[in-house]
Structure formats: C-alpha cells, structure tokens
Design an enzyme around this catalytic site. Structure first.
Site, PDB file in Angstrom:
ATOM      1  N   GLU A  39       0.827  -1.217   0.000  1.00 47.41           N
ATOM      2  CA  GLU A  39       0.000   0.000   0.000  1.00 47.41           C
ATOM      3  C   GLU A  39       0.860   1.265   0.000  1.00 47.41           C
ATOM      4  O   GLU A  39       0.493   2.286   0.579  1.00 47.41           O
ATOM      5  CB  GLU A  39      -0.963   0.027   1.203  1.00 47.41           C
ATOM      6  CG  GLU A  39      -2.005  -1.043   1.201  1.00 47.41           C
ATOM      7  CD  GLU A  39      -2.769  -1.141  -0.095  1.00 47.41           C
ATOM      8  OE1 GLU A  39      -2.823  -0.136  -0.833  1.00 47.41           O
ATOM      9  OE2 GLU A  39      -3.291  -2.229  -0.381  1.00 47.41           O
TER      10      GLU A  39
HETATM   11  C1  LIG Z   1       2.882  -9.625   0.374  1.00 48.98           C
HETATM   12  C2  LIG Z   1       2.528  -8.563  -0.600  1.00 48.98           C
HETATM   13  C3  LIG Z   1       1.197  -8.283  -0.841  1.00 48.98           C
HETATM   14  C4  LIG Z   1       0.846  -7.305  -1.779  1.00 48.98           C
HETATM   15  N1  LIG Z   1      -0.467  -7.096  -2.097  1.00 48.98           N
HETATM   16  C5  LIG Z   1      -0.773  -6.314  -3.167  1.00 48.98           C
HETATM   17  C6  LIG Z   1      -2.110  -6.256  -3.665  1.00 48.98           C
HETATM   18  O1  LIG Z   1      -3.034  -6.850  -3.120  1.00 48.98           O
HETATM   19  N2  LIG Z   1      -2.338  -5.510  -4.774  1.00 48.98           N
HETATM   20  C7  LIG Z   1      -1.354  -4.846  -5.432  1.00 48.98           C
HETATM   21  O2  LIG Z   1      -1.631  -4.211  -6.428  1.00 48.98           O
HETATM   22  N3  LIG Z   1      -0.074  -4.865  -4.969  1.00 48.98           N
HETATM   23  C8  LIG Z   1       0.226  -5.595  -3.864  1.00 48.98           C
HETATM   24  N4  LIG Z   1       1.510  -5.663  -3.415  1.00 48.98           N
HETATM   25  C9  LIG Z   1       2.530  -4.868  -4.064  1.00 48.98           C
HETATM   26  C10 LIG Z   1       3.026  -3.712  -3.199  1.00 48.98           C
HETATM   27  O3  LIG Z   1       2.054  -2.731  -3.071  1.00 48.98           O
HETATM   28  C11 LIG Z   1       4.343  -3.220  -3.792  1.00 48.98           C
HETATM   29  O4  LIG Z   1       5.295  -4.232  -3.556  1.00 48.98           O
HETATM   30  C12 LIG Z   1       4.781  -1.895  -3.207  1.00 48.98           C
HETATM   31  O5  LIG Z   1       3.925  -0.864  -3.596  1.00 48.98           O
HETATM   32  C13 LIG Z   1       6.216  -1.531  -3.628  1.00 48.98           C
HETATM   33  O6  LIG Z   1       6.406  -1.679  -4.991  1.00 48.98           O
HETATM   34  P1  LIG Z   1       7.636  -2.542  -5.530  1.00 48.98           P
HETATM   35  O7  LIG Z   1       7.615  -3.852  -4.817  1.00 48.98           O
HETATM   36  O8  LIG Z   1       7.609  -2.564  -6.987  1.00 48.98           O
HETATM   37  O9  LIG Z   1       8.909  -1.779  -5.006  1.00 48.98           O
HETATM   38  P2  LIG Z   1       9.650  -0.591  -5.793  1.00 48.98           P
HETATM   39  O10 LIG Z   1       8.632   0.383  -6.275  1.00 48.98           O
HETATM   40  O11 LIG Z   1      10.599  -1.157  -6.769  1.00 48.98           O
HETATM   41  O12 LIG Z   1      10.450   0.085  -4.592  1.00 48.98           O
HETATM   42  C14 LIG Z   1      11.718  -0.390  -4.148  1.00 48.98           C
HETATM   43  C15 LIG Z   1      12.315   0.635  -3.184  1.00 48.98           C
HETATM   44  O13 LIG Z   1      12.469   1.887  -3.855  1.00 48.98           O
HETATM   45  C16 LIG Z   1      11.784   2.909  -3.163  1.00 48.98           C
HETATM   46  N5  LIG Z   1      11.177   3.827  -4.117  1.00 48.98           N
HETATM   47  C17 LIG Z   1      10.560   3.542  -5.280  1.00 48.98           C
HETATM   48  N6  LIG Z   1      10.105   4.660  -5.856  1.00 48.98           N
HETATM   49  C18 LIG Z   1      10.386   5.684  -5.015  1.00 48.98           C
HETATM   50  C19 LIG Z   1      10.135   7.090  -5.015  1.00 48.98           C
HETATM   51  N7  LIG Z   1       9.466   7.683  -6.000  1.00 48.98           N
HETATM   52  N8  LIG Z   1      10.577   7.824  -3.962  1.00 48.98           N
HETATM   53  C20 LIG Z   1      11.235   7.259  -2.943  1.00 48.98           C
HETATM   54  N9  LIG Z   1      11.486   5.930  -2.891  1.00 48.98           N
HETATM   55  C21 LIG Z   1      11.067   5.154  -3.904  1.00 48.98           C
HETATM   56  C22 LIG Z   1      10.729   2.207  -2.326  1.00 48.98           C
HETATM   57  O14 LIG Z   1      10.364   2.970  -1.172  1.00 48.98           O
HETATM   58  C23 LIG Z   1      11.421   0.906  -1.971  1.00 48.98           C
HETATM   59  O15 LIG Z   1      12.215   1.081  -0.833  1.00 48.98           O
HETATM   60  C24 LIG Z   1       1.867  -6.587  -2.437  1.00 48.98           C
HETATM   61  C25 LIG Z   1       3.209  -6.869  -2.165  1.00 48.98           C
HETATM   62  C26 LIG Z   1       3.538  -7.848  -1.273  1.00 48.98           C
HETATM   63  C27 LIG Z   1       4.998  -8.161  -1.048  1.00 48.98           C
END
Ligand SMILES: Cc1cc2nc3c(=O)[nH]c(=O)nc-3n(C[C@H](O)[C@H](O)[C@H](O)COP(=O)(O)OP(=O)(O)OC[C@H]3O[C@@H](n4cnc5c(N)ncnc54)[C@H](O)[C@@H]3O)c2cc1C
Length: 590
Positions: free
Chosen positions: A437
């Site tokens: 989220e």
């Molecule tokens: C167990 C689990 C359940 C989930 N459930 C859902 C679900 O039901 N529906 C759904 O749609 N998604 C779901 N997700 C996805 C989740 O919302 C994302 O994993 C999360 O939003 C982070 O995106 P990412 O994993 O691509 O990380 P990335 O976006 O690649 O981020 C990696 C790192 O970079 C940082 N970062 C990235 N962009 C920026 C920025 N602009 N400024 C500062 N820092 C930044 C982040 O803070 C993080 O530390 C789930 C994930 C997990 C692991």
C-alpha cells in the site's frame, strides 16, 4: 497463542481521541451510540479471540498452495470466513442502502485492529474487500453497484486490488495491462503480481478491481482506467454463469503472512481477454484507486498497531512467567519483568502501540466527520485533517511496529528467536506493513509534497495550534509540567521546520524527497506524543474510577514524553542537516 482484544483501551481511544460522541451526533450515524459501539466491539473481540486467533499459527505453518490451477487457502480459514460473514462482520461501516450496518469508520478500524491482531493473514481478505467496496460505491455506475455491491458487503463475494505489475510497483505510471472495448464491456489482458487473496475457495466469486490502459490512452498516470473483473461472470440477477479468463498462476513464498495467498494473476491468458467492466470514466482510474488506497493505507497502519499490540501482550505474558537472575536490590531470582531493562522494553512497546493506535483512530474519525458532517466548513476541515494524517498513520505506525515486534522477540531472549513462542511470527508478519500500500518512502513523499508543501503547511499549522491548546491544559494540570515542556520544545521545532521547508525550500524537490522520511517520522513522533498527552489529561480526570487503567495511561504518557519524544529532535536535526551527506556519494561509489 491466545489474544485478548484491549476493548477498554479501544473504547477509551474512541471516546477521548476520536471524539466518538461528536461522530455519533452526526445525522448519518444517528443509529449509533458509544454504548452500542462498545457492545459491537465486545462481540468482535470474542470472534477474534475465539475463532481467528487459533488459526494464526496454522496459517503461518501451512500457508497456501496451488492445486489444479486453484489457490487453496489454509484449512480452517473457509469455515472461519463463513462464520465471519454470518456474524455480519464485513458490513460494519458499510452503506445501509446495500446491506451495511452504517457504523462509523472509526469503529470499523477498531474491528480491523482485532482481525489483524488475532490473524493478520485472514484479516487481509476483508480489508482488501473494504477498499474495493468503497471504490465501487463512490465511482461505479448504478448498474454495477446494484449487481455487485450487496454481495461484496455481505461478504458473499470477496474483493481484491490489482495494481502492481513486474515493472510497475511504486510507479503506477508504468502499468501495461491493456483494456480493449468490446461492446458493453472491455477485454482485459495482462499480468498482475503480488495480489493479496487473488484466489481462494472460500467464496463462489471474487471481484478484482484492476488498473489497465485502454487503447489510445495517454501515457503515464493520466491514461489509467479502473475495471471490475469478476473471477466468474454473472447474469443480470447475480447468478454465476461461467468462468472468466482470470487465473492465479502462482503464490509467492514470503517472509510472513503465510496464510494470505499473494498471487500472480493472469488476465486473458487463454483468449482475447478477461471480461471487465469500466468503473466510472476512462482514464480516471488512478484518481478512483486513491479512494481505495487511502482506505487501505489507514488499514495497513492499523495492522501495524495490531501486530504491535499482539507482540506486546505476548511479551508481557512471557516476562511475568520467565524467572531469571536477581533484579537490583533483590537477593533471589525473579520474573524478568522485574529487571529494569525488561520493563523499559515493555514500556517502549506499550507507548509506541498506544501512540500509533491513537493516531490511526483519530485519522479514521476525521474521515467520518469529513464524509458525513452537514456543515461544509467542519467537513472540509476534517477531510484535510484525515488526509494530512493518513501517510503518517500508515508509515509511522508500521515503522514503529518493526521496532515493537522486534522488541517482542528481544523480551523472549532465545525463545523469541525460535518459532514456537509465536513472537517471531508477529515480527515476520509485520515486515510487509511498511512495504505494501505504498512504502514508507512513498508515504513520506505524499506527506511532505502533497500534504504540507502543496498547501503551504496550512493544515499542519492548524494541527500544531491544537497541540498548543493541549500544552496549555497540561500546564494547568498538576503533575504535567515536564510533559508540557517536552511537548512544547518538539512542537516548536516542528513548527519552525515546517516554515523552513514551506518558505525557504518549497520548490526544492530534491531536498523535499531527501528529508521526507525523517520529517514524517519526526512529525509522527510529535503527534503521537500529543495524543498520549491528551489521553493522560482525560485519564487524570477519571483516575478515581479505575486507578489501574487510568494510572497506567498517565504513566505511559510520561514514559513516551521522556523516552520517545526526544527522538523527534534527532529526526528534525537530520532534516535541517539537509542533503549534504545523504546525497553526496555518487552512485558508482556505493
Ligand atoms: C505480500 C505482498 C502483498 C501485496 N499485495 C498487493 C495487492 O493486493 N495488490 C497490489 O496491487 N499490490 C500488492 N503488493 C505490491 C506492493 O504494493 C508493492 O510491492 C509496493 O507498492 C512496492 O512496490 P515494488 O515492490 O515494486 O517496489 P519498488 O517500487 O521497486 O520500490 C523499491 C524501493 O524503492 C523505493 N522507491 C521507489 N520509488 C520511489 C520514489 N518515487 N521515492 C522514494 N522511494 C522510492 C521504495 O520505497 C522501496 O524502498 C503486495 C506486495 C507484497 C509483497
């Protein structure tokens, strides 16, 4: 592992921080009263302790798996889910027009805390459903609402949120899933990852809310639309007709929340596309999704509170039983709770948990008033307050839950590191809460950018002014001089820092992004301290009624003021230190 919902504390926070009387006085909540709400929460507490808590360990140990292309949830969860919906627990804060009970959101949040504390994996299923319900209610046309809302609210069908794709996580502008118009519906094609409760066998249908791009949609976030994509297609009276082309391809292996299936979802893998229905207008998807996300963000903050509380309860119980060593000035060994350092850890766990609970419940109540007050000015003010607090409620509460659940392990010593006490599960389960989220980094950007700089700090200054009123009350009450001085020092710093950012650095995006996290954490530390001070003032007036409970509230406030509030100064110092050291190292030197 038993769980006892802290209903007395929850009711206290609802009354003294969330101003339940004011919320119940709104015409939309004329059927609600603090007494009714207290009895609803007592029943919820029984369900959480009696039905959900016993399934928490089995969910962790057995988890979920795919059998014959379908996700099988942990055994016992389906029966618990049927009991959950039979008790009407999915309907609490939902619209009575579609079968909801119409209770305030702040009450829903207290129930969410119980579901998450007793069994966070189970609680995730209705949590995502609530967000989907809110998005449908606010943005879908009458036909979609009539066909789907009642069954979602009753819990007969569950809901999911499908945003994330391999290349689109924090950056939803990168979404590639396609939606092609085909008569009265769209054909959806694409893959979503990490979808919570994306598939299961607990209900006959699952309604997926999916972000996708229509043909010729503009690039970026302006070209994203929101679709309702049912697992099974239904006819006009809601009876299931046939399977849609939606499939869970795999479930992830992960650190925690093993009882919650995290699915890779394929839409339209076997043909021209899964049938989907547009919600609202094309290209408005991200705006609509924010309805869901705000709700889900607060709920995830509440998960942080819940897991902190569960870890605290377990740590207290262990610390009272485990005998080890002589505490200072004692000649015999005693329960470890008598060692000052163990007591320090338990106080820290307690203070952070109560601070985060107050923050989350206040946020929910702000939205109750914001959405339902008849007076436009009151409504607007409350909405701004809720929006200001949401990223803090999400990020601060979940960040401190990392510390609290880890302290829970520490209190257990070696027994905490091995799995059988359950302390480790709370820590593992809590780990995701700062990530999904919107990560804490994303919440921090939202806080500093949209909630503070964009409105020139107006809402934050308004909150600071209210903190100053509490400081005056603290000064007028015996025994709170030190708490008042500490709070004043830190709130002065927050005030000054806000002005420094708004006046001197409003357009410095690099600086804002670099200091955002520490600014949010410092603000969260101050605001939670303010709310605990407000609680302590109420507790002082009532101490005669129940010296144990109210006396503990006062002590917890003093502890927070002395041990936690000073952290705000460190966070603020790093903000003022600017970016010199944090951004100096060029990428290839890492
Ligand atoms: C167990 C689990 C359940 C989930 N459930 C859902 C679900 O039901 N529906 C759904 O749609 N998604 C779901 N997700 C996805 C989740 O919302 C994302 O994993 C999360 O939003 C982070 O995106 P990412 O994993 O691509 O990380 P990335 O976006 O690649 O981020 C990696 C790192 O970079 C940082 N970062 C990235 N962009 C920026 C920025 N602009 N400024 C500062 N820092 C930044 C982040 O803070 C993080 O530390 C789930 C994930 C997990 C692991």
């Amino acid at each position: 592992m038993s769980y006892i919902a802290p209903t007395k504390e929850m009711n206290f926070v609802l009354e003294s921080i969330a101003d339940l009387d004011q919320v119940c006085s709104l015409s939309a909540f004329s059927e609600s009263s603090p007494e009714l709400i207290a009895s609803v929460l007592e029943e919820a507490a029984k369900f959480a302790s009696g039905v959900l808590a016993p399934l928490n360990t089995v969910g962790d140990l057995i988890g979920t798996k795919i059998v014959d292309n379908q996700v099988r949830e942990t055994s016992g969860f389906a029966e618990a889910y049927q009991q959950f919906i039979a008790g009407g627990w999915t309907t609490l804060a939902c619209n009575p027009e579609y079968g909801g009970m119409g209770l305030p959101e702040c009450v829903g949040v207290a129930a969410t805390e119980m579901w998450a504390a007793s069994n966070v994996s189970f609680g995730l299923c209705p949590l995502l459903g609530e967000g989907a319900i809110e998005a449908l209610q606010s943005h879908a046309d009458e036909d979609l609402r009539t066909l789907y809302l009642e069954k979602m609210i009753s819990g007969q069908w569950t809901g999911t949120m499908n945003l994330t794709e391999p290349q689109a996580g924090s950056d939803l502008a990168a979404i590639k899933t396609r939606a092609t118009r085909d008569g009265d519906h769209y054909l959806i094609q694409g893959t979503k990852i990490f979808i919570t409760w994306g598939d299961h066998q607990m209900t006959e249908n699952i309604l997926h809310l999916v972000l996708a791009r229509t043909t010729d949609a503009p690039e970026g976030v302006r070209g994203i639309s929101l679709f309702l994509v049912p697992k099974n297609l239904v006819d006009a009276d809601g009876s299931i007709v046939s399977a849609n082309d939606v499939q869970a391809q795999s479930v992830e292996h992960k650190i925690g929340i093993h009882g919650s299936p995290t699915c890779v979802m394929a839409f339209g893998a076997n043909g021209p596309g899964a049938t989907g229905y547009l919600i609202g207008e094309e290209n408005m998807g991200l705006t609509y999704m924010f309805t869901m996300m705000n709700h889900a963000r607060l709920s995830v903050g509440v998960q942080g509170v819940a897991l902190s509380d569960r870890a605290y309860q377990q740590a207290v119980s262990y610390a009272k039983q485990r005998v080890q060593g002589n505490p200072p000035n004692q000649s015999t060994s005693a329960a470890i709770i008598q060692h000052p350092d163990v007591k320090r850890m338990l106080m820290l766990m307690r203070a952070l948990t109560e601070g985060s609970r107050a923050l989350c419940y206040l946020t929910a109540a702000s939205f109750d008033i914001g959405h339902k007050a008849d007076d436009e000015a009151i409504s607007q003010g409350a909405l701004s307050r809720g929006e200001l607090l949401t990223p803090i409620a999400k990020a601060w509460s979940t960040e401190v839950s990392q510390e609290v659940t880890s302290l829970g392990v520490q209190v257990h010593g070696g027994m905490g590191y091995i799995e059988e006490t359950g302390a480790a599960q709370f820590m593992r389960d809590a780990r995701i809460t700062t990530i999904y989220e919107g990560t804490s980094g994303i919440q921090a950007n939202d806080f500093i950018g949209r909630k503070v700089l964009r409105d020139n700090g107006v809402e934050l200054y308004r909150l600071i002014a209210e903190v100053r009123e509490t400081i005056t009350q603290l000064n007028d009450t015996d025994g709170f001089t030190t708490v008042a001085i500490n709070l004043k020092n830190h709130i002065d710093s927050l005030d000054e820092l806000t002005t420094w950012l708004v006046v001197e650095h409003k357009d410095d995006q690099q600086l804002a992004a670099a200091v955002a996290f520490n600014f949010l954490m410092g603000a969260g530390t101050c605001i939670a301290g303010w709310l605990l001070a407000k609680s302590a003032l109420v507790a002082t007036a009532r101490e005669q009624e129940d010296a144990n409970f109210y006396g503990a509230k006062i002590t917890t406030c003093r502890f927070y003021s002395a041990h936690v509030l000073p952290r705000a100064a460190a966070y603020f110092a790093t903000v003022k230190a600017s970016t010199d050291s944090s951004l100096m190292l060029v990428e290839d030197r890492f």
